[in-house]
Write a protein that holds these residues in place. Structure first.
Motif, PDB file in Angstrom:
ATOM      1  N   UNK A 296       0.820  -1.215   0.000  1.00 37.20           N
ATOM      2  CA  UNK A 296       0.000   0.000   0.000  1.00 37.20           C
ATOM      3  C   UNK A 296       0.852   1.262   0.000  1.00 37.20           C
ATOM      4  N   UNK A 297       0.315   2.309  -0.580  1.00 37.32           N
ATOM      5  CA  UNK A 297       0.991   3.609  -0.594  1.00 37.32           C
ATOM      6  C   UNK A 297       0.718   4.333   0.728  1.00 37.32           C
ATOM      7  N   UNK A 298       1.606   5.225   1.101  1.00 34.28           N
ATOM      8  CA  UNK A 298       1.386   6.045   2.290  1.00 34.28           C
ATOM      9  C   UNK A 298       0.247   7.023   2.039  1.00 34.28           C
ATOM     10  N   UNK A 299      -0.564   7.274   3.063  1.00 31.73           N
ATOM     11  CA  UNK A 299      -1.648   8.243   2.955  1.00 31.73           C
ATOM     12  C   UNK A 299      -1.085   9.657   3.088  1.00 31.73           C
ATOM     13  N   UNK A 300      -1.895  10.654   2.763  1.00 30.93           N
ATOM     14  CA  UNK A 300      -1.460  12.043   2.891  1.00 30.93           C
ATOM     15  C   UNK A 300      -1.155  12.385   4.343  1.00 30.93           C
ATOM     16  N   UNK A 301      -1.958  11.836   5.270  1.00 33.77           N
ATOM     17  CA  UNK A 301      -1.704  12.097   6.691  1.00 33.77           C
ATOM     18  C   UNK A 301      -0.383  11.471   7.137  1.00 33.77           C
ATOM     19  N   UNK A 302      -0.098  10.284   6.646  1.00 33.58           N
ATOM     20  CA  UNK A 302       1.149   9.626   7.008  1.00 33.58           C
ATOM     21  C   UNK A 302       2.351  10.352   6.417  1.00 33.58           C
ATOM     22  N   UNK A 303       2.190  10.850   5.214  1.00 34.82           N
ATOM     23  CA  UNK A 303       3.269  11.628   4.602  1.00 34.82           C
ATOM     24  C   UNK A 303       3.555  12.876   5.436  1.00 34.82           C
ATOM     25  N   UNK A 304       2.497  13.530   5.867  1.00 28.33           N
ATOM     26  CA  UNK A 304       2.689  14.727   6.698  1.00 28.33           C
ATOM     27  C   UNK A 304       3.380  14.375   8.009  1.00 28.33           C
ATOM     28  N   UNK A 305       2.971  13.249   8.618  1.00 30.65           N
ATOM     29  CA  UNK A 305       3.541  12.846   9.893  1.00 30.65           C
ATOM     30  C   UNK A 305       5.042  12.576   9.769  1.00 30.65           C
ATOM     31  N   UNK A 306       5.442  11.847   8.746  1.00 27.10           N
ATOM     32  CA  UNK A 306       6.871  11.553   8.563  1.00 27.10           C
ATOM     33  C   UNK A 306       7.663  12.820   8.287  1.00 27.10           C
ATOM     34  N   UNK A 307       7.110  13.720   7.475  1.00 33.31           N
ATOM     35  CA  UNK A 307       7.786  14.993   7.222  1.00 33.31           C
ATOM     36  C   UNK A 307       7.909  15.808   8.502  1.00 33.31           C
ATOM     37  N   UNK A 308       6.858  15.775   9.324  1.00 40.18           N
ATOM     38  CA  UNK A 308       6.890  16.522  10.578  1.00 40.18           C
ATOM     39  C   UNK A 308       8.013  16.032  11.472  1.00 40.18           C
ATOM     40  N   UNK A 309       8.163  14.723  11.581  1.00 38.70           N
ATOM     41  CA  UNK A 309       9.247  14.183  12.394  1.00 38.70           C
ATOM     42  C   UNK A 309      10.603  14.651  11.897  1.00 38.70           C
ATOM     43  N   UNK A 310      10.778  14.654  10.573  1.00 39.46           N
ATOM     44  CA  UNK A 310      12.074  15.066  10.037  1.00 39.46           C
ATOM     45  C   UNK A 310      12.344  16.547  10.292  1.00 39.46           C
TER      46      UNK A 310
END
Length: 400
Positions: A296-310
């Motif tokens: 499965x592809x990452x969702x938009x919320x998950x993409x935001x979460x990973x970017x936030x951590x970085x």
């Protein structure tokens, strides 16, 4: 909180040396909207787009409003207090390491028998290493040891001394990747696009991440050499995020390899600690290697979460220049680590030797959140079967 869930994906033909770049791109497509290299522009845009979804969200169930631990720190603060994390070996301690190596060699034992008994250090030095362990478990969560007289040794002997010293930090060292003991972090100009599956193989910036360490919890590095320029280690406190959590941060993230993927929360609260176990590459892929088309592809919320951590990691980070002979220890579940880009020269090629350790006082395998991520202690490979790979392996060349 959602616990780990493992899901099976369709079988995939293994990389056998005959794959082409086009084969990889077809089977492991890259999501161009979410690559390994974070985009600040995309991150900000996603925050606006996802704002309505997050409105009214509170902390996930079981998360406290805040956590007060020494492992929660700001990079600017600790940068100005190196006495809290930078330790210089003394002449006496360097002499003790040299004496321990001589004793070890006199025993003529297999390398797998290297331990505190066969690599003896004086009680005063043992007390210092016990203080280091306390820093890793209940302090800042990281330590930089400087002043190791690496030029007094051959490269192999330096790695043996480093490994002997780590036996006073970890209750167990871990051999992974076909029983190989060491990971070699070094850029190889012979790698082609199909050979590069991780940023460790090229001299580019690495984003903030934790390592996947079956059965372990401590990452350690010996700097066999530093770069000509750049290559600083960058660290950030995972606990800095405890006031910024929203419920979607605890949602399942699919990551894994062809044939098997797992779902696990990105952040969770365990034993009074905020814990992260994530490598961005496991979600995005790296280089021409994306995620297998069956996953499965990452969702938009998950993409935001990973970017936030970085980006939060970068904001609160500490930079540590890497010098030849430096030794670094990290609590892998409470400290993010990353790396600045660097340039090698004919005389200086950045080369870190990585060794994973386990401290039994942190029983991570008890965590429901890390099931499937952590191998139980009795499943770890016996040390008698260690492969001491002193040198980096050459890349396995694939079809052009």
């Amino acid at each position: 909180m959602t616990v780990t869930e493992t899901t099976e994906a369709p079988p995939v033909t293994p990389l056998d040396g005959n794959w082409t770049v086009e084969d990889v791109k077809r089977e492991f497509p890259v999501d161009q909207t979410f690559t390994y290299e974070p985009s600040r522009h995309n991150w900000i845009e996603r925050q606006f787009k996802n704002a309505a979804k997050h409105r009214g969200e509170g902390l996930p169930v079981s998360f406290p409003e805040s956590i007060d631990r020494p492992s929660i720190w700001d990079g600017f603060e600790v940068q100005n207090h190196p006495e809290r994390w930078l330790y210089y070996l003394t002449d006496e301690q360097n002499g003790a390491l040299k004496g321990a190596l001589a004793h070890w060699k006199s025993l003529n034992l297999p390398l797998g028998k290297l331990n505190k008994t066969t690599f003896p250090l004086p009680e005063s030095f043992k007390a210092v290493t016990e203080a280091w362990v306390e820093i890793l478990l209940n302090g800042l969560g990281f330590l930089q040891v400087r002043g190791f007289n690496i030029d007094d040794y051959s490269e192999e002997d330096a790695i043996i001394v480093y490994t002997g010293l780590t036996s006073y930090i970890g209750d167990e060292r871990l051999n992974l990747y076909n029983q190989q003991l060491f990971g070699h972090i070094i850029a190889d100009p012979n790698y082609g696009p199909i050979d590069i599956v991780a940023p460790a193989q090229v001299p580019v910036e690495q984003v903030f991440h934790t390592d996947a360490i079956p059965a372990g919890n401590i990452v350690s590095f010996l700097a066999v050499n530093g770069a000509e320029t750049g290559g600083d280690s960058t660290l950030s406190s995972i606990g800095r995020y405890n006031l910024l959590l929203t419920s979607y941060f605890s949602g399942n993230f699919n990551r894994g390899t062809p044939g098997k993927s797992e779902k696990r929360p990105l952040l969770f609260h365990e034993n009074g600690r905020i814990i992260v176990a994530i490598a961005r590459r496991s979600v995005t892929g790296y280089g021409i290697w994306g995620r297998h088309k069956s996953l499965p592809r990452a969702t938009e919320e998950q993409k935001e979460a990973l970017d936030t951590l970085h980006f939060l990691g970068r904001k609160h980070s500490l930079n540590i220049p890497i010098r030849r002979g430096d030794i670094q220890f990290l609590n892998n579940y409470e400290v993010f680590h990353a790396r600045k880009a660097y340039t090698d020269s004919a005389d200086k090629q950045r080369h870190l030797v990585r060794l994973y350790l386990r401290i039994d006082r942190i029983e991570w395998e008890r965590s429901e959140h890390l099931k499937g991520h952590v191998v139980k202690k009795d499943e770890a490979v016996d040390l008698a079967d260690e492969i001491w790979n002193f040198k980096p392996y050459a890349p396995i060349k694939a079809a052009a």
